[in-house]
Design a protein around this motif. Sequence first.
Motif, mmCIF file in Angstrom:
data_model
loop_
_atom_site.group_PDB
_atom_site.id
_atom_site.type_symbol
_atom_site.label_atom_id
_atom_site.label_comp_id
_atom_site.label_asym_id
_atom_site.label_seq_id
_atom_site.Cartn_x
_atom_site.Cartn_y
_atom_site.Cartn_z
ATOM 1 N N GLU A 20 1.483 -61.151 -61.742
ATOM 2 C CA GLU A 20 3.145 -61.584 -62.535
ATOM 3 C C GLU A 20 3.210 -59.568 -63.054
ATOM 4 O OE1 GLU A 20 5.691 -63.465 -65.682
ATOM 5 O OE2 GLU A 20 3.635 -64.733 -64.353
ATOM 6 N N GLY A 21 4.163 -58.860 -62.247
ATOM 7 C CA GLY A 21 4.631 -58.343 -63.050
ATOM 8 C C GLY A 21 5.984 -57.686 -62.567
ATOM 9 N N LYS A 22 6.279 -56.073 -62.616
ATOM 10 C CA LYS A 22 7.340 -55.681 -62.277
ATOM 11 C C LYS A 22 7.044 -55.048 -61.158
ATOM 12 C CE LYS A 22 6.953 -51.889 -65.620
ATOM 13 N NZ LYS A 22 7.898 -50.760 -66.660
ATOM 14 N N ILE A 23 8.120 -54.463 -60.615
ATOM 15 C CA ILE A 23 8.480 -53.526 -59.628
ATOM 16 C C ILE A 23 8.442 -52.096 -59.161
ATOM 17 C CG2 ILE A 23 11.132 -54.040 -58.265
ATOM 18 C CD1 ILE A 23 9.599 -53.999 -55.825
ATOM 19 N N GLN A 24 8.302 -50.844 -59.070
ATOM 20 C CA GLN A 24 8.781 -49.302 -60.217
ATOM 21 C C GLN A 24 8.409 -49.002 -58.732
ATOM 22 O OE1 GLN A 24 6.595 -48.339 -63.914
ATOM 23 N NE2 GLN A 24 6.520 -46.710 -62.119
ATOM 24 N N SER A 25 9.508 -48.170 -58.201
ATOM 25 C CA SER A 25 9.674 -46.884 -57.398
ATOM 26 C C SER A 25 9.084 -46.054 -57.675
ATOM 27 C CB SER A 25 11.344 -47.277 -56.808
ATOM 28 O OG SER A 25 12.075 -46.638 -57.437
ATOM 29 N N ARG A 26 8.417 -45.262 -57.055
ATOM 30 C CA ARG A 26 8.351 -43.268 -56.703
ATOM 31 C C ARG A 26 9.047 -42.918 -55.344
ATOM 32 N NH1 ARG A 26 3.139 -43.264 -54.548
ATOM 33 N NH2 ARG A 26 2.086 -45.012 -53.826
ATOM 34 N N LYS A 27 9.086 -41.593 -55.812
ATOM 35 C CA LYS A 27 9.616 -40.945 -54.800
ATOM 36 C C LYS A 27 8.507 -39.907 -54.489
ATOM 37 C CE LYS A 27 14.012 -40.629 -54.945
ATOM 38 N NZ LYS A 27 14.444 -42.524 -53.343
ATOM 39 N N TYR A 28 7.923 -39.456 -53.056
ATOM 40 C CA TYR A 28 6.720 -38.460 -53.090
ATOM 41 C C TYR A 28 7.524 -38.104 -51.697
ATOM 42 C CZ TYR A 28 5.276 -41.962 -49.323
ATOM 43 O OH TYR A 28 4.914 -42.631 -48.663
ATOM 44 N N THR A 29 6.775 -36.516 -51.665
ATOM 45 C CA THR A 29 6.869 -35.822 -49.648
ATOM 46 C C THR A 29 5.261 -36.063 -49.390
ATOM 47 O OG1 THR A 29 8.061 -33.913 -50.985
ATOM 48 C CG2 THR A 29 7.233 -33.456 -48.992
ATOM 49 N N GLY A 30 5.710 -36.977 -47.908
ATOM 50 C CA GLY A 30 4.954 -36.640 -46.484
ATOM 51 C C GLY A 30 4.219 -35.630 -46.712
ATOM 52 N N LYS A 31 2.853 -35.627 -45.750
ATOM 53 C CA LYS A 31 2.663 -34.422 -45.088
ATOM 54 C C LYS A 31 3.664 -33.913 -43.973
ATOM 55 C CE LYS A 31 -1.769 -36.526 -45.518
ATOM 56 N NZ LYS A 31 -3.301 -37.078 -44.600
ATOM 57 N N ASP A 32 4.147 -34.446 -43.778
ATOM 58 C CA ASP A 32 5.120 -34.363 -42.609
ATOM 59 C C ASP A 32 6.759 -33.265 -43.211
ATOM 60 O OD1 ASP A 32 6.522 -36.418 -44.276
ATOM 61 O OD2 ASP A 32 7.064 -37.094 -41.957
ATOM 62 N N GLY A 33 6.302 -33.004 -44.594
ATOM 63 C CA GLY A 33 7.884 -32.099 -45.431
ATOM 64 C C GLY A 33 8.903 -33.437 -45.985
ATOM 65 N N ILE A 34 8.912 -34.717 -45.374
ATOM 66 C CA ILE A 34 10.091 -35.705 -45.585
ATOM 67 C C ILE A 34 9.841 -36.649 -46.661
ATOM 68 C CG2 ILE A 34 10.953 -37.893 -44.702
ATOM 69 C CD1 ILE A 34 10.675 -36.906 -41.888
ATOM 70 N N GLU A 35 11.112 -36.511 -47.944
ATOM 71 C CA GLU A 35 10.713 -37.263 -48.719
ATOM 72 C C GLU A 35 10.548 -38.913 -48.832
ATOM 73 O OE1 GLU A 35 13.680 -37.990 -52.291
ATOM 74 O OE2 GLU A 35 12.746 -35.735 -52.607
ATOM 75 N N ARG A 36 9.988 -39.570 -49.418
ATOM 76 C CA ARG A 36 9.648 -41.022 -49.191
ATOM 77 C C ARG A 36 9.883 -41.666 -50.031
ATOM 78 N NH1 ARG A 36 7.919 -41.323 -43.908
ATOM 79 N NH2 ARG A 36 6.745 -39.764 -42.836
ATOM 80 N N THR A 37 10.012 -42.567 -50.431
ATOM 81 C CA THR A 37 9.957 -43.557 -51.778
ATOM 82 C C THR A 37 8.718 -44.552 -51.096
ATOM 83 O OG1 THR A 37 12.204 -44.038 -51.755
ATOM 84 C CG2 THR A 37 11.340 -45.219 -53.153
ATOM 85 N N ALA A 38 8.269 -45.444 -52.571
ATOM 86 C CA ALA A 38 6.993 -45.785 -52.150
ATOM 87 C C ALA A 38 7.338 -46.931 -53.460
ATOM 88 C CB ALA A 38 5.999 -45.058 -52.600
#
Length: 155
Positions: A77-95
């Motif tokens: 039980e907890g909460k969801i948290q998003s974070r942004k990162y840049t993949g190896k291909d240079g595209i910004e993603r959200t996890a």
Amino acid sequence: MSVNKVILVGRLGRDPETRYIPNGDAITNFSLATDEQWRDRNGERQTRTEWHNVSLYGKLGEIASQYLRKGSQVFIEGKIQSRKYTGKDGIERTAYDIIGSEMKMLGNRNDGSDSGNNNAAPPTSNPPPAAPRRQPPQQTPTTPPIDDIDDDIPF
């Protein structure tokens, strides 16, 4: 008002990994699989597995690291948290990560991927006290049922 609450019951996809931050607190990460099953229009069973990244902090993370293994069934039980990162291909993603505030180990001791006592509780130095012996209930004489109980009600 808003609510950010997640409840998951699933199995670990890998052994927990624990690291310690400079102040000494533990951070334990693992992946958790949840399954959804249904029958399609043709009556065939379909399954979808979702993978969740779970992080547990402090004492809860240390307990998870000590007792959970790949394949262990767990309630989180907890909460969801998003974070942004840049993949190896240079595209910004959200996890999206699950930050656990409560954990309960489910299943039996051998639910992990290997056959050891992965989820066994640590041995205690003092054995628990023996439960008192239960005495069989004494027979009491039964009274016949009252046929007209309405006459005894004062209102």
